[in-house]
Design a protein around this motif. Structure first.
Motif, PDB file in Angstrom:
ATOM      1  N   ALA A  95      71.512  10.273 106.187  1.00 39.56           N
ATOM      2  CA  ALA A  95      70.981   9.702 106.483  1.00 39.56           C
ATOM      3  C   ALA A  95      71.693   8.770 107.221  1.00 39.56           C
ATOM      4  O   ALA A  95      72.250   9.381 108.075  1.00 39.56           O
ATOM      5  N   SER A  96      71.151   7.128 108.380  1.00 43.32           N
ATOM      6  CA  SER A  96      71.450   7.068 109.152  1.00 43.32           C
ATOM      7  C   SER A  96      71.167   6.064 109.575  1.00 43.32           C
ATOM      8  O   SER A  96      69.596   5.101 109.534  1.00 43.32           O
ATOM      9  N   GLY A  97      72.191   4.413 108.944  1.00 45.21           N
ATOM     10  CA  GLY A  97      71.708   3.626 109.523  1.00 45.21           C
ATOM     11  C   GLY A  97      70.899   3.792 108.308  1.00 45.21           C
ATOM     12  O   GLY A  97      71.005   3.726 107.195  1.00 45.21           O
ATOM     13  N   PHE A  98      70.076   2.125 108.622  1.00 46.72           N
ATOM     14  CA  PHE A  98      69.382   1.673 108.118  1.00 46.72           C
ATOM     15  C   PHE A  98      67.477   2.300 107.825  1.00 46.72           C
ATOM     16  O   PHE A  98      67.328   1.573 107.358  1.00 46.72           O
ATOM     17  N   ARG A  99      67.739   3.675 108.496  1.00 45.81           N
ATOM     18  CA  ARG A  99      66.906   4.016 108.780  1.00 45.81           C
ATOM     19  C   ARG A  99      66.009   4.772 107.733  1.00 45.81           C
ATOM     20  O   ARG A  99      67.308   5.244 106.672  1.00 45.81           O
ATOM     21  N   ARG A 100      65.117   5.048 107.187  1.00 49.56           N
ATOM     22  CA  ARG A 100      65.074   5.580 106.501  1.00 49.56           C
ATOM     23  C   ARG A 100      64.934   7.196 106.246  1.00 49.56           C
ATOM     24  O   ARG A 100      65.160   8.242 106.894  1.00 49.56           O
ATOM     25  N   PRO A 101      65.919   7.594 104.969  1.00 52.03           N
ATOM     26  CA  PRO A 101      66.108   9.233 104.962  1.00 52.03           C
ATOM     27  C   PRO A 101      65.291  10.177 104.367  1.00 52.03           C
ATOM     28  O   PRO A 101      64.440   9.972 104.605  1.00 52.03           O
ATOM     29  N   VAL A 102      65.691  11.020 105.305  1.00 50.48           N
ATOM     30  CA  VAL A 102      64.553  12.403 106.065  1.00 50.48           C
ATOM     31  C   VAL A 102      65.386  13.353 105.348  1.00 50.48           C
ATOM     32  O   VAL A 102      66.541  14.239 105.327  1.00 50.48           O
ATOM     33  N   GLY A 103      64.416  14.810 105.300  1.00 51.46           N
ATOM     34  CA  GLY A 103      64.765  15.875 103.763  1.00 51.46           C
ATOM     35  C   GLY A 103      64.476  16.500 103.541  1.00 51.46           C
ATOM     36  O   GLY A 103      62.576  16.547 104.592  1.00 51.46           O
ATOM     37  N   TYR A 104      64.465  17.952 103.800  1.00 50.26           N
ATOM     38  CA  TYR A 104      63.998  19.347 103.694  1.00 50.26           C
ATOM     39  C   TYR A 104      64.290  19.561 102.105  1.00 50.26           C
ATOM     40  O   TYR A 104      65.254  19.761 102.232  1.00 50.26           O
ATOM     41  N   VAL A 105      62.831  20.642 101.508  1.00 50.43           N
ATOM     42  CA  VAL A 105      63.702  21.153 100.319  1.00 50.43           C
ATOM     43  C   VAL A 105      62.876  22.679 100.089  1.00 50.43           C
ATOM     44  O   VAL A 105      62.267  22.688 100.860  1.00 50.43           O
ATOM     45  N   TRP A 106      64.150  23.886 100.104  1.00 48.32           N
ATOM     46  CA  TRP A 106      63.660  25.091  99.469  1.00 48.32           C
ATOM     47  C   TRP A 106      63.221  25.764  98.261  1.00 48.32           C
ATOM     48  O   TRP A 106      64.350  25.102  97.362  1.00 48.32           O
ATOM     49  N   LEU A 107      62.664  25.854  97.718  1.00 43.83           N
ATOM     50  CA  LEU A 107      62.500  26.571  96.257  1.00 43.83           C
ATOM     51  C   LEU A 107      63.620  28.100  96.310  1.00 43.83           C
ATOM     52  O   LEU A 107      64.063  27.814  97.130  1.00 43.83           O
ATOM     53  N   ALA A 108      64.330  28.103  94.840  1.00 40.22           N
ATOM     54  CA  ALA A 108      65.220  29.208  94.807  1.00 40.22           C
ATOM     55  C   ALA A 108      65.202  30.887  95.435  1.00 40.22           C
ATOM     56  O   ALA A 108      66.093  31.099  96.094  1.00 40.22           O
ATOM     57  N   ASN A 109      63.381  30.580  95.727  1.00 39.03           N
ATOM     58  CA  ASN A 109      63.793  32.263  96.332  1.00 39.03           C
ATOM     59  C   ASN A 109      63.186  32.259  98.119  1.00 39.03           C
ATOM     60  O   ASN A 109      63.051  32.966  98.696  1.00 39.03           O
ATOM     61  N   GLY A 110      63.323  30.538  98.229  1.00 40.92           N
ATOM     62  CA  GLY A 110      63.494  30.323  99.428  1.00 40.92           C
ATOM     63  C   GLY A 110      62.046  29.570 100.181  1.00 40.92           C
ATOM     64  O   GLY A 110      61.681  29.496 101.420  1.00 40.92           O
ATOM     65  N   THR A 111      61.277  29.833  99.482  1.00 40.62           N
ATOM     66  CA  THR A 111      59.825  29.561  99.514  1.00 40.62           C
ATOM     67  C   THR A 111      59.999  27.524 100.197  1.00 40.62           C
ATOM     68  O   THR A 111      60.599  26.983  99.379  1.00 40.62           O
ATOM     69  N   PRO A 112      59.544  27.661 101.109  1.00 38.36           N
ATOM     70  CA  PRO A 112      59.729  25.950 102.222  1.00 38.36           C
ATOM     71  C   PRO A 112      59.020  25.303 101.170  1.00 38.36           C
ATOM     72  O   PRO A 112      57.130  26.015 100.893  1.00 38.36           O
ATOM     73  N   VAL A 113      58.878  24.255 100.978  1.00 37.74           N
ATOM     74  CA  VAL A 113      58.365  23.141 100.362  1.00 37.74           C
ATOM     75  C   VAL A 113      58.187  21.518 100.903  1.00 37.74           C
ATOM     76  O   VAL A 113      57.512  20.544 100.378  1.00 37.74           O
ATOM     77  N   GLY A 114      58.581  21.248 102.108  1.00 39.84           N
ATOM     78  CA  GLY A 114      59.322  20.565 102.972  1.00 39.84           C
ATOM     79  C   GLY A 114      58.073  19.924 104.151  1.00 39.84           C
ATOM     80  O   GLY A 114      56.813  21.220 104.533  1.00 39.84           O
ATOM     81  N   GLU A 115      58.109  18.884 104.399  1.00 38.16           N
ATOM     82  CA  GLU A 115      57.113  18.798 105.911  1.00 38.16           C
ATOM     83  C   GLU A 115      57.930  18.899 107.150  1.00 38.16           C
ATOM     84  O   GLU A 115      58.893  18.829 107.482  1.00 38.16           O
ATOM     85  N   ASP A 116      57.067  19.620 108.207  1.00 37.08           N
ATOM     86  CA  ASP A 116      57.930  20.022 109.444  1.00 37.08           C
ATOM     87  C   ASP A 116      58.087  19.250 110.536  1.00 37.08           C
ATOM     88  O   ASP A 116      58.790  18.388 111.145  1.00 37.08           O
ATOM     89  N   GLU A 117      57.446  17.799 109.680  1.00 40.12           N
ATOM     90  CA  GLU A 117      57.447  16.739 110.216  1.00 40.12           C
ATOM     91  C   GLU A 117      59.014  16.602 110.552  1.00 40.12           C
ATOM     92  O   GLU A 117      59.550  15.680 110.768  1.00 40.12           O
ATOM     93  N   ALA A 118      59.494  16.311 108.784  1.00 41.07           N
ATOM     94  CA  ALA A 118      60.617  15.858 108.301  1.00 41.07           C
ATOM     95  C   ALA A 118      62.289  16.507 108.775  1.00 41.07           C
ATOM     96  O   ALA A 118      63.535  16.159 109.501  1.00 41.07           O
ATOM     97  N   LEU A 119      61.365  17.792 109.271  1.00 44.22           N
ATOM     98  CA  LEU A 119      63.002  18.715 110.319  1.00 44.22           C
ATOM     99  C   LEU A 119      62.323  18.634 112.031  1.00 44.22           C
ATOM    100  O   LEU A 119      63.473  17.929 112.626  1.00 44.22           O
ATOM    101  N   ARG A 120      61.428  17.738 112.308  1.00 42.70           N
ATOM    102  CA  ARG A 120      61.403  17.056 113.614  1.00 42.70           C
ATOM    103  C   ARG A 120      62.293  15.595 113.948  1.00 42.70           C
ATOM    104  O   ARG A 120      62.838  15.551 114.640  1.00 42.70           O
ATOM    105  N   THR A 121      62.077  14.854 113.159  1.00 41.94           N
ATOM    106  CA  THR A 121      62.695  13.348 112.508  1.00 41.94           C
ATOM    107  C   THR A 121      64.220  14.379 112.506  1.00 41.94           C
ATOM    108  O   THR A 121      65.282  13.962 113.033  1.00 41.94           O
ATOM    109  N   PHE A 122      64.752  15.249 111.488  1.00 42.57           N
ATOM    110  CA  PHE A 122      66.173  15.796 111.772  1.00 42.57           C
ATOM    111  C   PHE A 122      66.434  15.977 113.066  1.00 42.57           C
ATOM    112  O   PHE A 122      68.072  15.614 113.695  1.00 42.57           O
ATOM    113  N   ALA A 123      65.915  16.304 113.876  1.00 40.04           N
ATOM    114  CA  ALA A 123      66.925  17.123 114.708  1.00 40.04           C
ATOM    115  C   ALA A 123      66.832  16.166 115.908  1.00 40.04           C
ATOM    116  O   ALA A 123      67.710  15.868 116.765  1.00 40.04           O
TER     117      ALA A 123
END
Length: 274
Positions: A95-123
């Motif tokens: 979360a940063s200021g008034f901008r929409r929060p960005v997030g990413y999720v992994w299942l317990a076994n490590g399987t990624p279920v997020g969007e690549d765009e979220a990681l780019r926005t995070f960076a």
């Protein structure tokens, strides 16, 4: 593998503890605050609201942490990164200021279920290297049978060490919430954050803000415009939280309303003393 106690959380703030402490009081939650490297702080919850029953205000750990992160960041010039995990998933919310929060999720076994765009926005929001750091983040979104959710979270933290983040030993994603609390308590600079009333919270926050680079912007037309914007944004969030019985949204709305009211009151107080 994740800990037998499934749910846990950490809040990472890209600011010094002296700045984070007053802001964290407005969450009205008991937490432990410690330094986490150069220009980073970590907040460790002392309670576990995500374990409460739904009819008692309980919510999944990701929603609770998302609400806290948004409430902290919306009135501050520094970003807040919430790390959370439970029996089924792990992830983060930035979360940063008034901008929409960005997030990413992994299942317990490590399987990624997020969007690549979220990681780019995070960076981008954390000012990470668009080449080297982004390559490391992209690796976290590639299926890997040898990397579970804990390993993914540790990989994320490894990238952030390049920004100065260094978590105290033992404050590790996947650890039991009780252990995180005990580790935080023994840190030499640990501080307990507790709600001490609006007057003390307001005074503490003003002392920090006035001594910072944004002190001159506390009064005048820009300050009043910002306060009005916070009030306008906070009211519908608080109403939404009440209707949905969502503690996270309600907290975010309440903090926005508090910041807005504080801004207007402070501007009037300073004007009356001139």
């Amino acid at each position: 593998m994740l800990s037998p106690e499934p749910a846990g959380a950490l809040l990472l703030c890209r600011a010094e503890p002296a700045v984070v402490g007053p802001a964290a009081q407005l969450l009205r939650e008991r937490m432990l605050l410690a330094r986490a490297g150069r220009e980073w702080s970590v907040l460790v919850p002392e309670t576990k609201p995500w374990l409460a029953a739904p009819d008692a205000g309980g919510e999944p750990v990701d929603r609770v942490l998302g609400g806290w992160a948004g409430a902290l960041a919306v009135g501050a010039p520094w970003p807040v990164l919430a790390l959370w995990w439970d029996a089924d998933r792990s992830g983060f919310t930035l979360a940063s200021g008034f901008r929409r929060p960005v997030g990413y999720v992994w299942l317990a076994n490590g399987t990624p279920v997020g969007e690549d765009e979220a990681l780019r926005t995070f960076a981008a929001r954390l000012g990470l290297d668009p080449v080297l750091d982004m390559q490391s983040l992209e690796a976290l979104a590639v299926p890997d049978s040898e990397a579970d959710a804990r390993a993914r979270m540790l990989g994320l933290l490894a990238v952030l060490t390049r920004t100065g983040l260094t978590l105290p030993t033992g404050l590790t994603p996947g650890e039991p919430a009780d252990r995180l609390r005990e580790v935080a308590r023994i840190q030499p600079d640990a501080e307990r954050i507790e709600w001490s009333g609006w007057r003390d919270a307001v005074h503490a926050e003003l002392d920090v803000v006035e001594s910072s680079s944004i002190g001159p912007w506390l009064r005048g037309p820009k300050a009043r415009a910002l306060a009005a914007l916070q009030l306008a944004a906070g009211l519908p969030l608080a109403v939404h939280g009440l209707r949905r019985r969502s503690g996270g949204w309600l907290t975010a709305g309440a903090v926005l309303l508090a910041h807005g009211a504080l801004g207007l009151a402070y501007d009037r107080l300073r004007a009356s003393r001139d």
